[in-house]
Write a protein that holds these residues in place. Structure first.
Motif, PDB file in Angstrom:
ATOM      1  N   TYR A  29       0.815  -1.217   0.000  1.00 32.32           N
ATOM      2  CA  TYR A  29       0.000   0.000   0.000  1.00 32.32           C
ATOM      3  C   TYR A  29       0.852   1.272   0.000  1.00 32.32           C
ATOM      4  O   TYR A  29       0.396   2.320  -0.479  1.00 32.32           O
ATOM      5  N   PHE A  37       0.366   4.099  -2.781  1.00 29.41           N
ATOM      6  CA  PHE A  37       0.101   5.508  -2.459  1.00 29.41           C
ATOM      7  C   PHE A  37       1.131   6.445  -3.081  1.00 29.41           C
ATOM      8  O   PHE A  37       0.830   7.617  -3.334  1.00 29.41           O
ATOM      9  N   TRP A  50      -0.369   6.811  -6.334  1.00 26.05           N
ATOM     10  CA  TRP A  50      -1.582   7.622  -6.138  1.00 26.05           C
ATOM     11  C   TRP A  50      -1.241   9.110  -6.119  1.00 26.05           C
ATOM     12  O   TRP A  50      -1.930   9.925  -6.749  1.00 26.05           O
ATOM     13  N   SER A  95      -9.660  10.507  -6.424  1.00 26.50           N
ATOM     14  CA  SER A  95      -8.502  10.158  -5.587  1.00 26.50           C
ATOM     15  C   SER A  95      -8.918   9.818  -4.169  1.00 26.50           C
ATOM     16  O   SER A  95      -8.358   8.903  -3.550  1.00 26.50           O
ATOM     17  N   ALA A 117      -8.211   6.259  -2.315  1.00 22.46           N
ATOM     18  CA  ALA A 117      -7.464   6.220  -1.052  1.00 22.46           C
ATOM     19  C   ALA A 117      -8.253   5.498   0.026  1.00 22.46           C
ATOM     20  O   ALA A 117      -7.713   4.675   0.778  1.00 22.46           O
TER      21      ALA A 117
END
Length: 500
Positions: A133, A137, A140, A359, A363
């Motif tokens: 993750y 991110f 992201w 987004s 998330a």
């Protein structure tokens, strides 16, 4: 809602090639060929897999005939929902928009899972051990930042990554075809109807076609960029045909190269051997099929490049679907279905409201999966990508129906474009929807204990989670329709947009 510089997308920023870059990048060809193609070969129709991709490509080209005809009448960043609304009314249009949003959000989440899991494993081999993750991110943050820039900046980034990706695939395929492999070229094994449909729709052919359909997700996004293109009435149809043709030919040529490299008659044994991990688990490493063939016919240097390009391919897909989802939220905010803040744009003309919502959703879901300790690939990727496959076909069927209804009502267009092609595509897409839903247990891994999902008799056998996921697109369709019924006053802008 009146358009202002803060509620309109920047016009004239994309040409045909820019739109094609977004769309083909969304299909992540290197990821599909390393991931989906070996599975389609082994549990699907074997050497007939290249032909399955051509069949799906031809089906989607038929769909695109009516889609392109509608693009001459409607230019809207909501694309599908605008087309459905124009033909079937505001309520149906909004309902389809909810399903489209589900499509783009889930496919982006699927890619985040794949990206995080792949980078975690790759970096661990280099001595950098971080959970999936955190890598997700990092991507992201980059995707969010790029999607807030002018859309042509994103197209340039995708263009560079896509050219490298396609070049590496074609180099490998040409090398395999030039060598001829152990048996030479066998067109009949890969492209004759009896081999393409071997095993029937309930068996191998159905599985291969289901995986092929999933590989085309994102091609319909051509119309999403209509408002930002230089000549929407020319750009959208041309970009659609080019994108579908490119994806079809690329998958067919490269997969045929793989069949040639392994030999058509021994393909099952070859895929088993090449996809096996150190513990003897078959398909535990599907990328090993293409990579081992590339090393054999080209050299290890290209395998190294491909390993990096798989990661950039995933990143390109993330950026493409981020842009698509953000523009759907923008269109619905402008139409009054969502709060007006969803339709806010920045000085670069990017839909900042839609970007923030997209987004934030990504998330939130990634945090939930991370906290729950779920697997980024086995759970996040397979669950979300399977939902996407159903969602996009549902909306494509609605669009085809809307094309027929709209042109029967207002006239114009010829019989082929407005009736015959859309009607045939409805039938073919409905078959495709049946295949994907019946094989959802294999696509998503949501099979009851003790059931082998690869067997023909295992069709439609799902655990409770599987039934929820397979029905989720229809749940969103119903929620969207009810929301449109309740939200009449705020939908006045949509009524105006969709008025014939």
């Amino acid at each position: 809602m009146t358009d202002t510089p803060q509620s309109t997308l920047r016009k004239g920023r994309l040409g045909v090639i820019g739109v094609v870059f977004f769309v083909v990048a969304a299909s992540a060809p290197l990821v599909g060929i390393t991931g989906a193609v070996p599975v389609a070969m082994l549990v699907g129709n074997g050497a007939g897999t290249p032909g399955a991709y051509l069949v799906v490509g031809l089906t989607l080209l038929l769909f695109s005939v009516g889609y392109a005809a509608m693009s001459q009448r409607v230019t809207n960043s909501g694309a599908f929902f605008a087309y459905v609304g124009k033909g079937l009314g505001v309520n149906a249009g909004v309902a389809s928009a909810f399903v489209s949003i589900l499509t783009y959000v889930t496919i982006q989440l699927a890619i985040y899972g794949f990206f995080g899991g792949l980078v975690e494993g790759t970096m661990a081999e280099l001595g950098v051990s971080l959970p999936w993750y955190l890598w997700a991110f990092i991507a992201w943050a980059l995707v969010t930042g790029l999607s807030l820039l002018s859309v042509d900046v994103g197209a340039k980034v995708l263009g560079v990554l896509l050219v490298l990706e396609i070049t590496s695939l074609l180099v490998a395929a040409v090398a395999m075809l030039a060598n001829g492999g152990p048996e030479g070229w066998n067109f009949a094994a890969s492209f004759s109807p009896e081999n393409i449909f071997a095993g029937g729709f309930a068996g191998g052919a159905g599985i291969a076609l289901a995986f092929a359909l999933a590989s085309f997700i994102g091609f319909e996004a051509t119309a999403i960029y209509g408002e930002e293109s230089k000549d929407p009435k020319r750009t959208v149809p041309l970009a659609t045909y080019i994108a579908i043709s490119t994806i079809s030919i690329l998958f067919a040529v490269v997969s045929f190269g793989m069949v040639t490299g392994m030999g058509a008659s021994g393909i099952i044994d070859e895929v088993v051997t090449r996809s096996m991990d150190a513990d003897g688990n078959v398909l535990a490493n599907p990328a090993g099929v293409l990579f081992s063939l590339t090393e054999q016919y080209v050299g290890p240097w290209l395998v190294t490049i491909m390993t990096i390009l798989v990661i950039t391919s995933l990143f390109a897909g993330l950026l493409a679907f981020q842009n698509a989802a953000a523009r759907y939220f923008f269109a619905l905010g402008r139409g009054g279905v969502f709060p007006a803040r969803a339709a806010v744009t920045n000085k670069a003309g990017a839909p900042v409201g839609g970007v923030v919502i997209t987004s934030a959703l990504a998330a939130l879901v990634m945090i939930i999966f991370a906290v729950a300790g779920l697997d980024p690939i086995g759970n996040l990727f397979f669950w979300m990508s399977s939902i996407t496959a159903i969602s996009v076909i549902v909306v494509e069927i609605l669009v085809s129906i809307a094309v027929i209804v709209y042109f029967r009502r207002v006239g114009g267009g010829n019989l082929w474009k407005t009736v015959i092609a859309p009607a045939v595509s409805i039938v073919l897409l409905a078959i495709g929807l049946y295949l994907v839903m019946s094989r959802f247990n294999l696509l998503a891994g949501t099979v009851p204990d003790g059931v082998d999902p690869s067997l023909p008799e295992s069709a439609w056998l799902l655990n409770p989670l599987g039934w929820f996921l397979v029905l989720l697109p229809f749940i969103f369709l119903a929620i969207g329709y009810v929301a449109a019924l309740i939200n009449k006053k705020e939908n006045e802008q949509l009524v105006k947009d969709f008025a014939s």
